[in-house]
Write an enzyme that holds these catalytic residues in place. Structure first.
Site, PDB file in Angstrom:
ATOM      1  N   CYS A 147       7.560   4.626 -13.183  1.00 39.82           N
ATOM      2  CA  CYS A 147       7.963   5.052 -14.563  1.00 39.82           C
ATOM      3  C   CYS A 147       8.511   6.712 -14.513  1.00 39.82           C
ATOM      4  CB  CYS A 147       6.836   5.034 -15.409  1.00 39.82           C
ATOM      5  SG  CYS A 147       5.744   5.947 -14.950  1.00 39.82           S
TER       6      CYS A 147
ATOM      7  N   SER B  97      -3.434  19.090 -17.883  1.00 39.40           N
ATOM      8  CA  SER B  97      -4.022  20.649 -18.108  1.00 39.40           C
ATOM      9  C   SER B  97      -5.201  20.670 -17.323  1.00 39.40           C
ATOM     10  CB  SER B  97      -4.284  20.565 -19.521  1.00 39.40           C
ATOM     11  OG  SER B  97      -5.124  20.136 -20.033  1.00 39.40           O
TER      12      SER B  97
ATOM     13  N   ALA C 253      -7.584  22.519 -18.624  1.00 36.42           N
ATOM     14  CA  ALA C 253      -8.710  22.251 -19.650  1.00 36.42           C
ATOM     15  C   ALA C 253      -9.063  20.817 -19.770  1.00 36.42           C
ATOM     16  CB  ALA C 253      -8.509  22.634 -20.796  1.00 36.42           C
TER      17      ALA C 253
ATOM     18  N   ASN D 225      -9.038  18.719 -17.179  1.00 36.95           N
ATOM     19  CA  ASN D 225      -9.883  18.306 -16.085  1.00 36.95           C
ATOM     20  C   ASN D 225     -11.335  18.891 -16.584  1.00 36.95           C
ATOM     21  OD1 ASN D 225     -11.010  18.982 -13.103  1.00 36.95           O
ATOM     22  ND2 ASN D 225      -9.374  17.209 -13.288  1.00 36.95           N
TER      23      ASN D 225
ATOM     24  N   ASP E 167     -11.840  17.470  -9.112  1.00 33.99           N
ATOM     25  CA  ASP E 167     -11.483  18.138  -8.170  1.00 33.99           C
ATOM     26  C   ASP E 167     -11.680  19.697  -8.326  1.00 33.99           C
ATOM     27  OD1 ASP E 167     -10.822  16.182  -6.302  1.00 33.99           O
ATOM     28  OD2 ASP E 167      -8.699  16.365  -6.675  1.00 33.99           O
TER      29      ASP E 167
ATOM     30  N   GLU F 191       3.841 -16.742  -4.769  1.00 34.50           N
ATOM     31  CA  GLU F 191       4.336 -18.043  -4.340  1.00 34.50           C
ATOM     32  C   GLU F 191       3.690 -19.346  -5.216  1.00 34.50           C
ATOM     33  OE1 GLU F 191       3.391 -18.690  -0.156  1.00 34.50           O
ATOM     34  OE2 GLU F 191       3.657 -21.040  -0.300  1.00 34.50           O
TER      35      GLU F 191
ATOM     36  N   ARG G 134      -2.820 -22.149   9.361  1.00 32.69           N
ATOM     37  CA  ARG G 134      -2.353 -21.090   9.924  1.00 32.69           C
ATOM     38  C   ARG G 134      -3.310 -20.374  10.999  1.00 32.69           C
ATOM     39  NH1 ARG G 134       2.570 -19.232  10.690  1.00 32.69           N
ATOM     40  NH2 ARG G 134       3.650 -20.781   9.591  1.00 32.69           N
TER      41      ARG G 134
ATOM     42  N   PHE H 120      -0.365 -14.951   5.759  1.00 34.58           N
ATOM     43  CA  PHE H 120      -1.078 -16.344   5.457  1.00 34.58           C
ATOM     44  C   PHE H 120      -2.190 -16.993   6.528  1.00 34.58           C
ATOM     45  CE2 PHE H 120      -0.268 -20.811   4.273  1.00 34.58           C
ATOM     46  CZ  PHE H 120      -0.095 -20.826   2.841  1.00 34.58           C
TER      47      PHE H 120
ATOM     48  N   GLU I 100       6.608 -11.817   8.189  1.00 40.48           N
ATOM     49  CA  GLU I 100       5.128 -11.837   8.257  1.00 40.48           C
ATOM     50  C   GLU I 100       5.043 -11.286   9.685  1.00 40.48           C
ATOM     51  OE1 GLU I 100       5.130 -15.977   7.210  1.00 40.48           O
ATOM     52  OE2 GLU I 100       3.465 -15.410   5.674  1.00 40.48           O
TER      53      GLU I 100
END
Ligand SMILES: Cc1cc2nc3c(=O)[nH]c(=O)nc-3n(C[C@H](O)[C@H](O)[C@H](O)COP(=O)(O)OP(=O)(O)OC[C@H]3O[C@@H](n4cnc5c(N)ncnc54)[C@H](O)[C@@H]3O)c2cc1C
Ligand code: FES
Ligand code: FES
Length: 1294
Positions: free
Chosen positions: A58, A360, A362, A364, A373, A800, A878, A912, A1259
């Site tokens: 976005c 900001s 603040a 956090n 962090d 699928e 498979r 798969f 794949e």
């Protein structure tokens, strides 16, 4: 009594610019995001991928003018978290503001032409990040370019081509490594043979190569950019007040106003960047009012540096804080700068650019997340926070609280939420003899919330006596905590004394069991203080420093495929036909379709229990919600409520009496808008009686809970063969699931056309089955339902079968309301509902003869199917066919069982079951090699299949080039020398280890369900000579439409530009197989070719006259020649009989090998991929660059599966990992630092009878990404090998 607030001085008009156009809105809704707004007015180039700031799809640019500095700043931000109300006075530029496909911006053009978009859903957001970088700095360094994408994700490309395109704007870094080049490093000094040619310049690309197309890029001219609107420069910010549907919004411009508002509304919610609150309101359904937007309050934005420290206004953004720290470093001494560097090191890995630009400081601090962090650094550095109360005036003295006393409980602080505002933060500079460092460990280095984070500080006297310490830890308790016992222990002791270290570690163990950061800090200070301390750690910098990541680079060679050049268009590297529309935001995805007249929105009512009886459903509150039209459930299904994706019809569209997993769909609310529908869906009250549930494979085995179809392949007399074996080994391998994480979530729009006809626009890989199941559910014939797919924003198997229930539900709603109904799942819903790659467990027993040749394999495979069978039995088939990988084993018994559990129904994901089986095979090969003391490579090479041998499913291997390609790669990648170098490195380094792995693969191409191996195509030639091509395949980024146009162009001998594909539609091509199994180019390509052949036969008399195409078509039309053709193809020779072990299972095999080298930090578990090389046989590629993109993208997905991606569940069966915040697909900086891709050279394909002898690619390369996992395993083993005489170490969990 709370004072009343007079809002008459507040304006109710929001004034901003959008792509250069002035916009004034009266009373915009505070709950509307910028993304919702721009999409609602038709600017659909900005995409919704997650709504939580975690994917970057976005991304838009917001520019603002700082009157004080007279500087314009351009910020890329997440429009999904940016409140519309916050853009007053700003200029918003969306992807549409850059250019269009006829006149793209250089950023857009280069990404498109360099193959930087596949599905294209992430692409506008990525282009916006690059655009914002260039708007701030038109000549960024290559490092700045690489770092500019840390808030963007792409699930398709593997990032390399995007980085190539972006770096074309950068000045090359001094001393930057070059790729081995097209020749794989055969030029001078290991460089490329083309090195003598001029370096790539920003406007003129190198000669034609896979990396850059042979066209001139537009020059980038920064002076031609959209200007910042002069009217906004003159504008003075005024206080704003908006009243929305549910909430009020205040935008004060002074601190005094803030205090007045808070005094009047103690419940008022402060907003900085909305990166925390936006997630709370969207996903935790918190409701706040009024919001008080603090970003434009000047008093909260100041930054000052004094000799004592740095003081910042509380709502300075993290990005501005970072900038201020960098500037401050220039002005203070090296010692004083220690604390600034500690913050900078921490901020580098704080979220991504878009979040840092908005969030900001603040925000956090006030959020007080236990894994923040910044907070540990504030605590360790003895920072202080200034707080004002709404009971005070703006001139009052603020309360100052030390960070060490601020955090008091889980998300609880010293702030009184009813009155207090954080106004300033003061960080003291470090003093002589004082050191501080910050640490963060997360799953992914970039844009990931920490698992654990810390900051540690010490002040030493001149004799190294410890005077003072500071500890701040995150992730170790409910709030940012300190190591008080350790602090007390260290006081007065001597730094550098080994006994002190031991004592500190013991104390730390009592405080919090987290030693490695302290050990790293201890030795770092010793190094910085230049203390002489004896140790056995080898190169100490490898212990004290974090793993370094260089700029990424690589070479892509198409040499192996361009040696076949008998075709004109087929085999050319042509850019994705929709690339320019994708990168300009013009490409239309399902949710970009304009609203249809009278359209409604459907929101799911989902089970909150893993297994339970439904006792009652109360919809009264939901139906009373204004804007709600109806609720539908199983009672409202006009036709059949039961369906199944493959062998069993064991799934209800709406749960009727019982629910079988959290997230199972019980009903749907239909309403005027998405927001209203979702609000109402949450008001549906359901009573349950819980029943016993199982979540894991082990629980299912214990409960004997299986899908009733056990599949097996048995070859030879396995028991007798084991009796002859010289050595027998047994083991077990476990593999977790993997979320497809297509950037576009599942989306459907159903249009009830009247007269009982329905048009379904769906993000499905399987239009045919969608049509069939919708018809069955509505109780009508399939010819009344048309399913149409323009393009997908990624599918990877996840679309699928799992779009089908959504299509059915929207069809039911549309049937009853007689109106169009749309639904695009939110990311968390999508992840909870729509299933993943099946987790596997494999028990294996392997026998060898005295020469270490494989003799027998006895294996039991279990997969976690989830609550319904979906495609799981086919996945298991498979897997059974891939349990040999590339090794000849004369006697095999492979039995597969699908466990029925109470989680979402697991489903197809690229590979798969093949990759799961291949991992199990390579695990037994790796472990056995370790146990018999052979190198893994020697053991593998000894057991490779040979040409003409039969697989365990009795298929003869023809054109078996795996050994040849493997040895080509061994030489190209300089494997033997690098093995020696890795061993040498590991001998010298105790805490940093390197690992190398060489992994081969073969992948069978065909659907294991015989009937799916067919395809149709339709060609209409119009009188003007233009060609409309339709085929049964879906374009989901893999370049299928581009390849089909190439095939058609080659077939009709006309330029590609004359051919167009509008969409995939069941009313153009009926009964098409899903776009899956890597077979779509083969199947549809042959059908297209068949249609071209028919047309060519009819047009031959006209061609013979030497006419132009337009003339041919003109004359043929007037001669009443049929200018339409319906092509068809079915794969010959197939017909495997399960149980009898007879007949051909696969049409052919795609094969390849990869080598990966990693470095692992044993103190923290962090790793980097130093280099990966992939060599593959793709036959004669239709489009080498698109195929290279598939290889790179699949490899990175496989790497993600085997490293950072981890699906986690609560014991009650609820999926924990429901978004990019806690499910980590690889980011830009996860890719191998050197990443080379090439094709097998000098190989023949006599037995490959596909379209133009090309091979399926989607794949097969995915499994090769697991070479990174095996390399990490190899690195870890090298540490443990030191313990002589012990059984080699086994890592059985993948
Ligand atoms: C994708 C993503 C990645 C992230 N990555 C990280 C990461 O790596 N590390 C990390 O630590 N965090 C991370 N976060 C969390 C978040 O971005 C930070 O906590 C950020 O600093 C919050 O700031 P904000 O301005 O956006 O807060 P907002 O959402 O605006 O507000 C958060 C809280 O702070 C309060 N508040 C704001 N200003 C004041 C004030 N002046 N006085 C009192 N209260 C105030 C608000 O009322 C609210 O309760 C991430 C978030 C997202 C969405
Ligand atoms: S949609 Fe905004 S970051 Fe994902
Ligand atoms: S091209 Fe990036 S997500 Fe598909």
């Amino acid at each position: 009594m709370t004072p009343a607030l007079d809002v008459s001085a507040y304006s109710s008009k929001l004034h901003f610019y959008l792509n250069g156009t002035e916009i004034i809105l009266t009373n915009p809704d505070p709950d509307t995001t910028l993304l919702q707004y721009v999409r609602s007015i038709g600017l659909t180039g900005s995409k919704l991928g997650c709504a939580e700031g975690g994917c970057g799809a976005c991304t838009v640019m917001v520019s603002n003018y700082d009157k004080a500095t007279q500087h314009i700043r351009h910020l890329n931000v997440n429009a999904c978290l940016t409140p519309l109300c916050s853009v007053d006075g700003k200029h918003v530029i969306t992807i549409e503001g850059l250019g269009d496909h006829k006149n793209p911006h250089p950023v857009q053009e280069r990404i498109a032409l360099c193959y930087g978009s596949q599905c294209g859903f992430c692409t506008p957001g990525i282009a916006m990040s690059l655009y914002a970088l260039l708007r701030n700095n038109s000549t960024p360094s290559e490092h700045e370019v690489e770092e500019s994408f840390d808030g963007n994700l792409c699930r398709c490309t593997g990032y390399r081509p995007i980085l190539d395109a972006a770096k074309s704007f950068a000045a090359p870094a001094a001393g930057a490594k070059k790729a081995g080049g097209c020749c794989g490093g055969a030029g001078a000094n290991g460089g490329c043979c083309k090195d003598e040619k001029p370096e790539f310049a920003s406007t003129v690309p190198q000669e034609s190569s896979v990396r850059f197309p042979s066209v001139l890029f537009k020059a980038y001219d920064p002076t031609q950019e959209l200007i910042f609107p002069p009217r906004l420069m003159k504008k003075t910010a005024e206080p704003l007040h908006f009243q929305g549907r549910k909430a009020q919004w205040f935008r004060p411009t002074t601190l005094a106003q803030v205090l007045q508002i808070k005094a009047a509304y103690p419940q008022a919610k402060f907003i900085g960047g909305n990166t925390e609150v936006g997630v709370e309101t969207k996903f935790k359904y918190m409701e706040y009012s009024p919001f008080v937007y603090l970003h434009d309050v000047a008093e909260l934005q100041g930054i000052s540096i004094t000799p004592e420290g740095i003081t910042i206004g509380a709502n300075v953004t993290v990005a501005n804080f970072q900038k201020a720290l960098k500037q401050a470093i220039e002005t203070v001494s090296e010692e004083q700068a220690h604390v600034l560097r500690a913050f900078l090191a921490n901020i580098k890995y704080f979220a991504g650019n878009q979040i840092r630009n908005a969030a900001s400081v603040a925000g956090n601090i006030a959020t007080a997340s236990p894994i923040s962090d910044l907070n540990p650094v504030f605590v360790a550095s003895n920072s202080t926070f200034s707080i004002l109360s709404s009971e005070q005036s703006v001139d009052s003295t603020a309360r100052v609280v030390p960070a060490t006393e601020f955090f008091v409980g889980y998300r609880k602080t010293a702030l009184n939420p009813a009155t207090d505002i954080l106004t300033e933060i003061h960080i003291p500079l470090t003093r002589p003899g004082e050191y501080i460092r910050s640490f963060k460990q997360a799953k992914r280095k970039d844009d990931d919330i920490a698992i654990v984070t810390a900051a540690i500080r010490v002040k030493l006297a001149s004799d190294n006596t410890i005077v003072e310490t500071g500890f701040g830890y995150g992730g170790m308790s409910a709030f940012t905590c300190q190591a008080k016992k350790t602090s007390a222990f260290l006081q007065g002791k001597t730094w550098g004394d080994n006994d002190v270290l031991q004592g500190a570690l013991e104390a730390l163990d009592q405080d919090l069991p987290m030693e490695s950061f302290f050990v790293r800090f201890w030795w770092d200070v010793i190094e910085q203080q230049k203390l002489q301390v004896e140790h056995e750690h080898g190169d100490i910098s490898l212990m004290t420093q974090e793993i370094h990541r260089d700029l990424s680079f690589g070479a892509q060679s198409d040499k192996g495929t361009v040696q076949f050049s008998e075709t004109k268009i087929v085999s050319q590297s042509v850019a994705h036909v929709a690339a320019m529309k994708q990168v300009t935001g013009e490409a239309i995805y399902t949710d970009d379709m304009p609203k249809l007249h009278n359209e409604l929105y459907g929101a799911m009512v989902l089970s909150t229990r893993a297994h339970a009886k439904i006792v009652s459903i109360d919809t009264s509150a939901a139906l009373a919600h204004p804007g709600v039209k109806a609720y539908y459930d199983h009672k409202d299904v006009p036709g059949n409520n039961v369906w199944g994706a493959a062998m069993f019809d064991d799934e209800e569209i709406f749960a009727s009496e019982e629910v079988h997993c959290v997230g199972q769909i019980i009903g749907v609310i239909v309403a005027d808008t998405q927001v209203i529908a979702q609000e109402a869906a949450r008001k549906v009250k359901i009573e349950y009686i819980d029943l016993p549930h199982v979540v894991t494979i082990d629980e299912a085995i214990a409960a004997d809970s299986y899908i009733p179809l056990t599949k097996s392949i048995v070859k030879g007399d396995v028991d007798a063969a084991f009796a002859t074996c010289a050595k027998v080994f047994e083991g077990q391998t476990r593999l977790g699931g993997q979320e497809q994480f297509y950037l576009e979530t599942q989306v459907v729009l159903v249009n009830n056309k009247g007269e009982g006809e329905f048009e379904i626009y769906a993000s499905t890989q399987n239009a045919n089955e969608t049509q069939a199941v919708v018809a069955s559910v509505l109780g009508i014939s399939a010819h009344k339902v048309a399913c149409k797919v323009k393009r997908l924003g990624g599918g990877f198997g996840g679309k699928e079968s799992r779009t089908i229930p959504l299509a059915c539900i929207m069809s039911i709603a549309s049937h009853h309301t007689k109106r169009p109904v749309r639904c695009m799942l939110d990311r968390n819903e999508d992840m909870a509902i729509s299933g993943q790659r099946n987790p596997f467990m494999g028990k294996w027993k392997v026998g060898l003869d005295e020469n270490n040749k494989l003799v027998a394999l006895d294996t039991e495979l279990y997969l976690n199917a989830g609550w319904s069978s979906d495609l799981s039995v086919a996945v298991m088939e498979r897997a059974l066919g891939h349990i040999d990988n590339v090794y000849y084993i004369p006697n095999v018994r492979a039995v597969g069982r699908c466990c029925r559990t109470n989680i979402h129904s697991n489903t197809a994901f690229r590979g798969f079951g093949g990759p799961q089986a291949n991992v199990i095979a390579e695990t037994y090969m790796t472990e056995i090699a370790e146990r018999i003391g052979m190198t893994q490579e020697a053991f593998r090479e000894l057991n490779f299949y040979k040409e003409g041998q039969l697989t365990h499913f009795n298929q003869e291997l023809k054109d078996w080039h795996l050994p040849k390609g493997y040895f080509q790669l061994k030489e190209k990648a300089n494997f033997d020398a690098r093995r020696a170098a890795v061993d040498e490195f590991n001998k010298k380094s105790k805490w940093r280890k390197r690992g190398l792995a060489f992994i081969p693969t073969k992948y069978g191409i065909s659907f294991t369900a015989l009937h799916l191996n067919q395809a149709g195509a339709m060609i209409h030639i119009y009188h003007d000579g233009s060609v409309l091509l339709s085929h049964g395949g879906v374009e989901m980024g893999q370049g299928l439409h581009t390849k089909m146009i190439q095939v058609c162009s080659e077939g009709l001998d006309i330029p590609m530009e004359m051919i167009h594909i509008v969409e995939t539609s069941t009313d153009k091509v009926a009964n098409a197989s899903p776009t899956a199994a890597s077979a779509s180019s083969d199947l549809n390509g042959m059908a297209v070719k068949n249609a071209c052949d028919q047309i060519n036969e009819r047009l031959e008399p006209y061609r013979a006259k030497g006419l132009s195409w337009k003339e041919i078509v003109h004359h043929a039309y007037f001669d009443r020649v049929n200018l339409s053709a319906n092509g068809f193809y079915k794969v010959p020779d197939l017909g495997y009989k399960w149980g009898e072990n007879k007949g051909q299972l696969f049409f052919y095999f795609t094969m390849g090998a990869a080598i990966s080298e990693v470095e692992v930090d044993l103190l923290t578990g962090a790793h980097t991929v130093i280099r990966s090389d992939v060599n593959m046989d793709l036959g004669r590629s239709i489009n080498p660059s698109i195929d290279i993109g598939q290889i790179e993208g699949a490899f990175i997905q496989g790497m993600g599966w085997s490293t950072t991606e981890e699906s986690l569940y609560f014991p009650n069966g609820r999926l924990f990992t429901q978004g990019p915040g806690n499910y980590k697909i690889p980011g830009f900086q996860c890719i191998p630092q050197e990443f080379n891709v090439s094709f097998f050279e000098d190989v023949t394909h006599d037995s490959v009878n596909t379209v133009y002898k090309s091979k399926g690619v989607g794949e097969p390369p995915l499994f090769l990404g697991s070479s990174v996992y095996f390399a990490i395993r190899n690195a870890l083993c090298s540490k443990l090998e030191a313990k002589a005489g012990e059984r080699p170490w086994v890592l059985s969990v993948f």
